[in-house]
Motif scaffolding. Structure first.
Motif, short mmCIF file in Angstrom:
data_model
loop_
_atom_site.label_atom_id
_atom_site.label_comp_id
_atom_site.label_asym_id
_atom_site.label_seq_id
_atom_site.Cartn_x
_atom_site.Cartn_y
_atom_site.Cartn_z
N UNK A 72 -9.29 110.07 55.75
CA UNK A 72 -8.72 109.78 57.06
C UNK A 72 -8.38 108.28 57.13
N UNK A 73 -8.99 107.56 58.08
CA UNK A 73 -8.66 106.14 58.23
C UNK A 73 -9.74 105.22 57.69
N UNK A 74 -10.64 105.75 56.85
CA UNK A 74 -11.82 104.99 56.42
C UNK A 74 -11.87 104.86 54.90
N UNK A 75 -12.23 103.68 54.43
CA UNK A 75 -12.57 103.48 53.02
C UNK A 75 -14.09 103.38 52.92
N UNK A 76 -14.66 104.20 52.07
CA UNK A 76 -16.10 104.29 51.88
C UNK A 76 -16.47 103.65 50.54
N UNK A 77 -17.28 102.61 50.56
CA UNK A 77 -17.80 101.99 49.35
C UNK A 77 -19.06 102.74 48.95
N UNK B 1 -14.30 105.81 48.06
CA UNK B 1 -13.57 106.99 48.49
C UNK B 1 -12.77 106.65 49.74
N UNK B 2 -11.67 107.34 49.93
CA UNK B 2 -10.88 107.18 51.14
C UNK B 2 -10.72 108.54 51.82
N UNK C 257 -7.95 118.91 57.76
CA UNK C 257 -7.01 117.88 58.22
C UNK C 257 -7.27 117.43 59.65
N UNK C 258 -7.69 118.36 60.51
CA UNK C 258 -7.82 118.04 61.94
C UNK C 258 -9.26 117.80 62.38
N UNK C 259 -10.21 118.02 61.48
CA UNK C 259 -11.60 117.91 61.88
C UNK C 259 -12.21 116.54 61.62
N UNK C 260 -13.49 116.43 61.94
CA UNK C 260 -14.27 115.21 61.71
C UNK C 260 -15.24 115.47 60.57
N UNK C 261 -15.34 114.53 59.64
CA UNK C 261 -16.26 114.71 58.53
C UNK C 261 -16.42 113.43 57.75
N UNK C 262 -16.90 113.54 56.52
CA UNK C 262 -17.01 112.39 55.62
C UNK C 262 -16.85 112.88 54.19
N UNK C 263 -16.50 112.01 53.25
CA UNK C 263 -16.20 112.47 51.89
C UNK C 263 -17.39 113.06 51.16
#
Length: 390
Positions: free
Chosen positions: A273-278, A270-271, A28-34
């Motif tokens: 955090x604040x990003x939608x990934x196509x 995918x969604x 929840x608090x870290x940085x990453x990607x789906x």
């Protein structure tokens, strides 16, 4: 080694379940990607990873029992050489790792270089290969971009969204482009029963996934572009990502455009955090193709993302396509190599040469179009040959 990395304790696991507690600390608090989430990689490892015989190597970096980073890596064996690379890189769009925010802000490439050299020694890797790492990520040069890193063949494309889609549309498209796309949308609507939806019910998801796979396969036959989802393992991977395996939550949404009684385009997104990934799309090669259903679909997905207060960033993923350049800006990626043994040094030279050639071809206005024409010609030749044999 820098102070930020010098007191990091490494824990190395070969099963994803063993790293679950570390993943949860940063979820929840870290940085990453789906593409490097626990659920995504569990689905990949149990399907495509098993097919490719990749051995998971999960690296957790801790300081005083607090997880600072997770690097989901995989050990690949080729011709007696062991290469340590990102787990699931074959079916993801970018590789970042998962980071505690403060640690990410403080560690540098030399510190990560030293840590990863230790990891390679512990797991017996000959070569470390970190592909498709964003050169700039969360406001700084990514610490997994080492000195001497080479540009990846293709960038990803991202953009801040804002809450005013009409303003975004005007900023990214000329008046004539907007008019043309809206005209095509009206033509699609005129076919009847027009709708753009995110598949929700199980039967709807199964139907849309089957059409996505069918459209991708047809595209591969027509264009010669390899189909990343052609195998049973790949299809099982997507089914799990869409929540069709009841034991796992969905990591992907499946959007579709339907008109005239048929699904004309799909997009897996995918969604996080604040990003939608196509992630990946498909288009029907039928009478509606001139009306660009894929472009109309992505326009509506972006419009709905703008209306969502939780979404602030659009990530259109890897590969330079015209629609991506119209909506977003390129973010260069980098490939870093680290040889640990003599065998690794030999393979490093081969890999570096191949990556350099691939990058040169992909960025050439002459060579890349020629490659695409050759693929299409080969696909047409194979199709004709199959017809003759039948």
């Amino acid at each position: 080694m820098t102070r930020a990395a010098s007191d990091i304790e490494l824990a190395i696991f070969t099963r994803l379940s063993e790293a679950d507690a570390d993943w949860q600390q940063l979820k929840d608090a870290g940085l990453g990607n789906p593409y490097q989430s626990l659920d995504w990689l569990r689905a990949w490892t149990e399907t495509l990873g098993r097919q490719l015989k990749v051995e998971p190597i999960l690296v957790a970096g801790r300081r005083q029992d607090q997880t600072q980073l997770i690097l989901p890596l995989g050990l690949e064996h080729t011709a007696g050489i062991k290469t340590l690379t990102f787990l699931g890189h074959q079916h993801g769009n970018q590789n970042t790792g998962i980071w505690d925010r403060a640690f990410y802000d403080s560690v540098d490439a030399s510190g990560m270089h030293s840590l990863l050299r230790k990891v390679c020694a512990k797991v017996g890797a000959d070569l470390l290969k970190l592909e498709n790492v964003p050169m700039t990520w969360h406001g700084r040069t990514h610490p997994l971009v080492f000195d001497g890193a080479a540009p990846s063949p293709s960038p990803i494309f991202t953009r801040r969204l804002g809450d005013d889609f009409d303003a975004l549309f005007r900023d990214t498209h000329s008046k004539s482009s907007r008019k043309n796309l809206l005209r095509k949308e009206r033509h699609l609507q005129a076919a009847g029963d027009f709708r753009i939806e995110k598949a929700a019910e199980r039967q709807e998801i199964e139907r849309c996934l089957a059409i996505f796979l069918e459209q991708r396969e047809l595209r591969a036959r027509e264009s010669g572009v390899p189909n990343a989802f052609a195998t049973p393992a790949a299809r099982s991977f997507l089914a799990r990502q869409l929540g069709l395996d009841d034991a796992m939550p969905a990591s992907l949404d499946l959007w579709y455009l339907e008109t005239g009684g048929a699904i004309r385009a799909t997009y897996l997104c995918a969604e996080q955090d604040d990003t939608i990934y196509a992630y990946s799309n498909s288009i029907a090669h039928d009478d509606m193709l001139p009306n660009s259903p894929g472009l109309v679909l992505i326009k509506e997905i972006i419009a709905r993302a703008c209306a969502d207060d939780q979404l602030q960033v659009l990530d259109l993923g890897l590969g330079e396509e015209r629609y991506k350049t119209s909506w977003a800006e390129p973010v260069p990626l980098a490939d870093s190599l680290l040889a640990v043994t003599a065998k690794g040094a030999l393979k490093q030279k081969i890999v570096a040469t191949a990556l350099k050639a691939k990058t040169m071809i992909r960025n050439s206005d002459i060579l890349w179009p020629a490659v695409k024409r050759l693929r299409k010609w080969k696909a047409g030749f194979s199709k004709t040959d199959d017809q003759k044999s039948n």
